[in-house]
Each structure stands twice: as structure tokens, then as C-alpha cells.
Design a protein around this motif. Structure first.
Motif, PDB file in Angstrom:
ATOM      1  N   ASN A   1    -111.257 -13.217 -76.062  1.00 48.30           N
ATOM      2  CA  ASN A   1    -112.480 -13.427 -75.276  1.00 48.30           C
ATOM      3  C   ASN A   1    -112.211 -12.995 -73.840  1.00 48.30           C
ATOM      4  O   ASN A   1    -111.566 -13.709 -73.078  1.00 48.30           O
ATOM      5  N   GLY A   2    -112.706 -11.830 -73.491  1.00 43.38           N
ATOM      6  CA  GLY A   2    -112.415 -11.269 -72.176  1.00 43.38           C
ATOM      7  C   GLY A   2    -113.201 -11.882 -71.034  1.00 43.38           C
ATOM      8  O   GLY A   2    -112.981 -11.524 -69.873  1.00 43.38           O
ATOM      9  N   GLU A   3    -114.116 -12.817 -71.335  1.00 48.41           N
ATOM     10  CA  GLU A   3    -114.855 -13.511 -70.282  1.00 48.41           C
ATOM     11  C   GLU A   3    -114.229 -14.851 -69.919  1.00 48.41           C
ATOM     12  O   GLU A   3    -114.330 -15.298 -68.773  1.00 48.41           O
ATOM     13  N   ILE A   4    -113.591 -15.497 -70.890  1.00 47.38           N
ATOM     14  CA  ILE A   4    -113.001 -16.821 -70.684  1.00 47.38           C
ATOM     15  C   ILE A   4    -111.636 -16.823 -71.352  1.00 47.38           C
ATOM     16  O   ILE A   4    -111.537 -16.930 -72.580  1.00 47.38           O
ATOM     17  N   PHE A   5    -110.587 -16.692 -70.565  1.00 42.46           N
ATOM     18  CA  PHE A   5    -109.247 -16.612 -71.142  1.00 42.46           C
ATOM     19  C   PHE A   5    -108.197 -17.004 -70.112  1.00 42.46           C
ATOM     20  O   PHE A   5    -108.473 -17.121 -68.917  1.00 42.46           O
ATOM     21  N   ARG A   6    -106.986 -17.198 -70.607  1.00 40.42           N
ATOM     22  CA  ARG A   6    -105.813 -17.380 -69.746  1.00 40.42           C
ATOM     23  C   ARG A   6    -104.780 -16.336 -70.142  1.00 40.42           C
ATOM     24  O   ARG A   6    -104.525 -16.119 -71.324  1.00 40.42           O
ATOM     25  N   LEU A   7    -104.195 -15.694 -69.139  1.00 40.15           N
ATOM     26  CA  LEU A   7    -103.189 -14.654 -69.359  1.00 40.15           C
ATOM     27  C   LEU A   7    -101.970 -14.986 -68.519  1.00 40.15           C
ATOM     28  O   LEU A   7    -102.082 -15.133 -67.295  1.00 40.15           O
ATOM     29  N   ARG A   8    -100.823 -15.118 -69.178  1.00 36.89           N
ATOM     30  CA  ARG A   8     -99.589 -15.401 -68.441  1.00 36.89           C
ATOM     31  C   ARG A   8     -98.572 -14.303 -68.735  1.00 36.89           C
ATOM     32  O   ARG A   8     -98.380 -13.915 -69.892  1.00 36.89           O
ATOM     33  N   ALA A   9     -97.935 -13.838 -67.669  1.00 37.38           N
ATOM     34  CA  ALA A   9     -96.995 -12.730 -67.817  1.00 37.38           C
ATOM     35  C   ALA A   9     -95.774 -12.945 -66.936  1.00 37.38           C
ATOM     36  O   ALA A   9     -95.876 -13.453 -65.819  1.00 37.38           O
ATOM     37  N   GLU A  10     -94.637 -12.555 -67.466  1.00 41.48           N
ATOM     38  CA  GLU A  10     -93.412 -12.434 -66.670  1.00 41.48           C
ATOM     39  C   GLU A  10     -93.114 -10.955 -66.518  1.00 41.48           C
ATOM     40  O   GLU A  10     -93.086 -10.212 -67.506  1.00 41.48           O
ATOM     41  N   ILE A  11     -92.897 -10.525 -65.273  1.00 38.88           N
ATOM     42  CA  ILE A  11     -92.786  -9.106 -64.980  1.00 38.88           C
ATOM     43  C   ILE A  11     -91.585  -8.853 -64.082  1.00 38.88           C
ATOM     44  O   ILE A  11     -91.405  -9.523 -63.056  1.00 38.88           O
ATOM     45  N   ASN A  12     -90.783  -7.857 -64.460  1.00 36.84           N
ATOM     46  CA  ASN A  12     -89.699  -7.369 -63.609  1.00 36.84           C
ATOM     47  C   ASN A  12     -90.299  -6.347 -62.643  1.00 36.84           C
ATOM     48  O   ASN A  12     -90.850  -5.332 -63.079  1.00 36.84           O
ATOM     49  N   VAL A  13     -90.223  -6.622 -61.355  1.00 39.99           N
ATOM     50  CA  VAL A  13     -90.890  -5.758 -60.383  1.00 39.99           C
ATOM     51  C   VAL A  13     -90.018  -4.592 -59.932  1.00 39.99           C
ATOM     52  O   VAL A  13     -90.444  -3.784 -59.103  1.00 39.99           O
TER      53      VAL A  13
ATOM     54  N   GLY B   1     -83.844 -10.582 -57.385  1.00 38.67           N
ATOM     55  CA  GLY B   1     -83.687 -10.797 -58.819  1.00 38.67           C
ATOM     56  C   GLY B   1     -84.738 -11.686 -59.442  1.00 38.67           C
ATOM     57  O   GLY B   1     -84.715 -11.912 -60.661  1.00 38.67           O
ATOM     58  N   GLU B   2     -85.679 -12.189 -58.654  1.00 38.16           N
ATOM     59  CA  GLU B   2     -86.717 -13.077 -59.188  1.00 38.16           C
ATOM     60  C   GLU B   2     -87.851 -12.251 -59.790  1.00 38.16           C
ATOM     61  O   GLU B   2     -88.413 -11.366 -59.149  1.00 38.16           O
ATOM     62  N   ASN B   3     -88.183 -12.545 -61.041  1.00 38.07           N
ATOM     63  CA  ASN B   3     -89.308 -11.881 -61.680  1.00 38.07           C
ATOM     64  C   ASN B   3     -90.630 -12.458 -61.194  1.00 38.07           C
ATOM     65  O   ASN B   3     -90.702 -13.605 -60.754  1.00 38.07           O
ATOM     66  N   LEU B   4     -91.667 -11.640 -61.301  1.00 37.80           N
ATOM     67  CA  LEU B   4     -93.022 -12.080 -60.973  1.00 37.80           C
ATOM     68  C   LEU B   4     -93.586 -12.858 -62.156  1.00 37.80           C
ATOM     69  O   LEU B   4     -93.563 -12.375 -63.290  1.00 37.80           O
ATOM     70  N   MET B   5     -94.085 -14.060 -61.883  1.00 43.56           N
ATOM     71  CA  MET B   5     -94.698 -14.898 -62.911  1.00 43.56           C
ATOM     72  C   MET B   5     -96.178 -15.034 -62.570  1.00 43.56           C
ATOM     73  O   MET B   5     -96.550 -15.764 -61.652  1.00 43.56           O
ATOM     74  N   LEU B   6     -97.021 -14.296 -63.289  1.00 42.26           N
ATOM     75  CA  LEU B   6     -98.456 -14.323 -63.031  1.00 42.26           C
ATOM     76  C   LEU B   6     -99.157 -15.226 -64.036  1.00 42.26           C
ATOM     77  O   LEU B   6     -98.887 -15.154 -65.243  1.00 42.26           O
ATOM     78  N   ASP B   7    -100.039 -16.064 -63.536  1.00 42.62           N
ATOM     79  CA  ASP B   7    -100.852 -16.941 -64.371  1.00 42.62           C
ATOM     80  C   ASP B   7    -102.302 -16.731 -63.937  1.00 42.62           C
ATOM     81  O   ASP B   7    -102.705 -17.154 -62.852  1.00 42.62           O
TER      82      ASP B   7
END
Length: 508
Positions: free
Chosen positions: A378-390, A446-452
Motif C-alpha cells: 500500500n503505497g499510500e499508508i506504509f512503513r519503510l525501514r532501511a539500513e544503508i551503507n553511505v 563507519g555508522e550506517n544510515l538507518m532510515l525509518d
């Protein structure tokens, strides 16, 4: 009666079908939530109480609606806590619960309509469980000036001092004495706006009052000074209104109380911000300053409380609503999701209240296509969490609420070179405030980006590493089509990616 039932049902179904009305962010159940400040928050016996400022269609004045919850998600509506009496209602204020469970609301009272009556000032109302009936304390705590609304002149040390008589803070208690601040906008407007104005009245400050009985209040002194010592601290154009003053703990929940206090407030021209500092008897000493709104005042009017898990929880009003939305759509006013803040490693940390986890469901592990496309349920109501190496990425994050046919998208990413969390709403749709907002975010080596990232129709909130957050509203022209998500950056840098649906909690 049948006509009333039919009208209520039609109104409810109209709101349920609105493509921009959030499903789990607090919205007023009816009427015009503008101005829509959250007010009067307090916690007692496992229940969260929150007041919301709105303009009543019945009286034309400003009331405080009252809602309560045991889970920060599902809210029960009470009779209005504050309504028009011999005045036109009131503006903002705070909440406090004394040891005997009597709750108090402080509020900025409008002037009386009665000839010879008061000219506004700071009012206080009280109630006992179940907090359905509120009684004002008479006379009002601090009466305003008849010459300039929101101000009062007093004699101190042989001279006249202009002090503030608007937007009281929550009350706090120390050694049997009650304390309260008042916001300074109207004193600043009257005495500090000109270039040649007395510097004493320029910029942000609050005035401190105290009382032994909640009825008679006396001015103490300024609670803190307008410092303007650093470039990123408030300048002389910024006021301090809607203040909230509560202690900080050293963990997201069940932490220990620190010696730091959080002074949340708004400048009307630059939105929500804060000081962190120490309380030296009757003087607040700011040591750190930060903002929660950087390019405009979309994140506005904070209100906070402390619960039984030692959580410092705040709400704000999201001001970037559509013009004339109440007249066009029959509703107005949205709050941010409750945010938990705490003090750790000499930094204010923040995260959505953990209750959000309990309404997420249908866990997904989306695949990133070669061209960066991501599909969620559901692209209108959702939660997306990602860990990213920048590493090797100038900017990396996600575009959400994409509608390629209309050229609509909202970009959320981290700029490594500039050390900024970016929320670019310049192409988010035909309505709203099209702002590219940038918030400072420093990642350790060395800290990854944690997007919520979580969305709720017109609301998008993003948290990064529990160090920074941006919250705004967006209005795609065709909301049901604006459901695309795309990676910004290189997919090999994405360490993990998860998504969930989020269940609605608002009744309509």
C-alpha cells in the motif's frame, strides 16, 4: 432524530472517503482544527490525556477539545475541557497533575466581552477524575494589559518592566511551590521589533511566575535570557511561544532522569525548536539549542508529557495544510505521531513512540529492481525501514508517493557531503508548502544510515538513526496513483529493507 443520525453518518462517511485525511495520526473529530495546537497533555493512572485547540462552529470561539487513550493510538472523546464563557475562548497552554490527582490546565484567556471585565491573561482550570468537568479558577492568574493584549506592565526595582501574558507553559512543582512560564511574542511585537528597540526586548525569552495555592501568582524574573550567542541559535526576530518544560531521561523508555530539562517552544516565523539545559533553582540555563523545523513553520506548537515508563512524549501541529481545507473538505488539523525524546551522549535523540509497532502488519521484504523501483502493498499508508551503507554515495535514500504521469514525488535522502537529512517536497503535489527541508545529521565513522519512513496519506514522517527527524504533509493531485517508491542511490549500498502496512486507528 432521524435527520441528525443521517447527517452524522453522511459527515463520517465523507471524512472516511477523503484521500488526504490521515488514518492513524490524530485529527480533530469534527469542526475546524485551525489553529490546531495540541495542549494540556498529562498522564495519570495509565491514561494519556490530550487537549486540542479548535474553532467551534457553534460559538465561533476557540475551545479545547479533550481526548484520552491508554495506548497513544485509539482515542476516546470527552466533553470539551474549555469553552467560551463571557469571552471568545482561549489559545494555548499546558497541563499538570498534582499529587492528589487533581489536573490543572493553564491557558491564554481571551478578553472578556463584559464592560469593565478583564482584558485576557493567563487562566487556570482544574478537574478531578474522570476529568470530564473543568472549573476555572477565578480570578484569572495573571491579568493582561488593557493597552496591549498579551502584555502586562509591572514595577520592579523601581522601573517599569513589560512582561508577557500569553501562552503559559505546563506547571511544575518544586518544594511545594508551583511554577509556570509565559510566552513573549506580544511583548516582542510591542517593544522589540524595531532596529533601535531595547535589546532587552528583542528575541526569545519567557517570564517566570510562581504560586503557593494556584490562585495568586507573582512574577519572579525572566526564566532565561535571550542569548543569541551562536549562529544557529535563535536570532532577535524569533519569539518563544507554546513553551513546554519537562525533564529528560537517558533512554527511550525506562531510563534514569538526567539533570537536563527540555524547553520546547516555537518561534512563529521559524517553527518548533528547543533548548536543553539545567535548572538552577528558579533560573533555566540553556546549554544546547536545536530545531525541529528548518525552512518554515510546518512543525509547530509542541506539547509534551512524561508517562510511567519515563518516556518524554511530544506532539506537534502540522501546519502545512491546504488553504481553506475546512471550507472545502469539512475538516482541518493534524498532529504529528507521538515522538519520544531522550538525552544520550550529549545529544537529543528521538523516535516514534513504540506503539507504532503494534499497528504495523503484513511485513514485506521488498525487492529493489535494477532501475531502483520498489513495490510495497500500500503505497499510500506504509512503513519503510532501511539500513544503508553511505560509502561512496553523495546522496542516498528514497522517493516516495511517486506518480510519474503527474511528475509527482517526495524525495527523502541523506547528503553525506553536507551531512544533511533532506525532505524535498518541491514536487510533492499541487497543494501544500513546497519546501526542500534540510536537517543536520552527523553519522559517526563507519555508522550506517538507518532510515525509518512512515506515511499516512497526506503525512510523511522520517527518522534517521534516532538522531534526527522531519515531518511534513504532501498532497499529490491523484493520491491513489501516487504510490510509487524508488531508491535514490545504488542498491548495493542497501544492507536491509523492510516494509509494513499500518492499520488505521482513527474512527473516521
Amino acid at each position: 432524530m432521524k435527520d441528525k443520525i443521517t447527517a452524522v453518518r453522511a459527515y463520517r462517511e465523507k471524512l472516511l472517503s477523503d484521500p488526504y485525511r490521515p488514518t492513524y495520526h490524530i485529527t480533530p473529530p469534527d469542526d475546524n482544527g485551525v489553529p490546531g495546537d495540541p495542549n494540556g497533555a498529562f498522564f495519570v493512572d495509565g491514561v494519556y490525556h490530550l487537549m486540542y485547540l479548535y474553532q467551534s462552529s457553534l460559538t465561533g470561539g476557540y475551545h479545547w477539545g479533550h481526548i484520552s487513550s491508554v495506548d497513544l493510538l485509539h482515542w476516546r472523546h470527552h466533553p470539551d475541557a474549555l469553552v467560551c464563557e463571557d469571552d471568545e475562548g482561549c489559545f494555548s497552554g499546558g497541563g499538570f497533575v498534582d499529587d492528589d490527582k487533581t489536573a490543572y490546565l493553564t491557558f491564554w484567556k481571551f478578553p472578556s466581552k463584559v464592560d469593565g471585565g478583564d482584558n485576557g491573561g493567563i487562566g487556570i482550570a482544574f478537574s478531578k477524575p474522570p476529568y470530564d468537568k473543568w472549573e476555572r479558577i477565578k480570578p484569572i492568574a495573571i491579568e493582561g494589559s488593557r493597552e496591549k493584549w498579551g502584555t502586562v506592565d509591572i514595577k520592579t526595582n523601581g522601573k517599569t518592566e513589560h512582561i508577557s501574558c500569553a501562552d503559559p507553559s505546563n506547571i511544575w512543582k518544586s518544594n511545594g511551590t508551583f511554577y509556570m512560564q509565559t510566552g513573549n511574542l506580544w511583548v516582542l511585537n510591542a517593544y522589540g521589533r524595531e532596529a533601535e528597540s531595547d535589546p532587552h526586548y528583542q528575541g526569545d525569552w519567557t517570564d517566570l511566575f510562581k504560586s503557593k495555592d494556584m490562585k495568586q501568582w507573582s512574577f519572579v524574573h525572566r526564566f532565561y535570557n535571550n542569548l543569541h550567542t551562536n549562529d544557529d541559535w535563535p536570532d532577535k526576530t524569533e519569539d518563544d511561544m507554546c513553551p513546554s518544560f519537562l525533564p529528560l531521561y537517558d533512554a527511550k523508555e525506562n531510563g534514569n532522569r538526567t539533570d537536563k530539562w527540555l524547553q520546547l517552544f516555537i518561534a512563529h516565523n521559524k517553527g518548533c525548536q528547543y533548548y536543553v539545559g539545567t535548572l538552577d533553582k528558579e533560573i533555566f540555563i540553556p546549554e544546547y539549542h536545536g530545531r525541529m523545523s528548518w525552512k518554515d513553520s510546518a512543525y509547530f506548537a509542541p506539547e509534551g508529557l512524561i508517562d510511567d515508563r519515563n518516556r518524554h512524549i511530544i506532539w506537534t501541529w502540522l501546519r502545512d495544510n491546504m488553504e481553506d481545507d475546512f471550507q472545502q473538505y469539512g475538516w482541518s488539523g493534524v498532529y504529528s505521531f507521538p515522538r519520544t525524546v531522550w538525552w544520550e551522549n550529549n545529544q537529543l535523540h528521538m523516535a516514534p513512540a513504540a506503539e507504532l509497532d503494534s499497528i504495523q502488519y503484513n511485513k514485506q521484504q521488498p525487492r529493489i529492481s535494477d532501475d531502483g523501483q520498489i513495490k510495497v502493498n500500500n503505497g499510500e499508508i506504509f512503513r519503510l525501514r532501511a539500513e544503508i551503507n553511505v560509502t561512496g554515495q553523495e546522496k542516498i535514500g528514497f522517493s516516495v508517493r511517486i506518480d510519474d504521469a503527474e511528475g509527482v514525488h517526495t524525495d527523502i535522502y541523506y547528503s553525506k557531503e553536507k551531512q544533511l537529512l533532506v525532505f524535498d517536497a518541491t514536487n510533492s503535489g499541487q497543494y501544500g508548502w513546497k519546501i526542500n527541508e534540510e536537517a543536520p545529521l552527523v553519522l559517526n565513522d563507519g555508522e550506517n544510515l538507518m532510515l525509518d519512513i512512515f506515511t499516512d496519506k497526506s503525512v510523511i514522517e522520517v527518522y534517521a538513526n534516532e538522531k534526527q527527524a522531519i515531518c511534513r504533509r504532501v498532497y499529490p493531485k491523484n493520491p491513489s496513483e501516487a504510490t510509487g517508491i524508488k531508491l535514490i542511490g545504488t542498491k548495493d549500498n542497501v544492507v536491509s529493507l523492510e516494509a509494513w502496512d499500518i492499520a488505521p486507528t482513527n474512527p473516521y
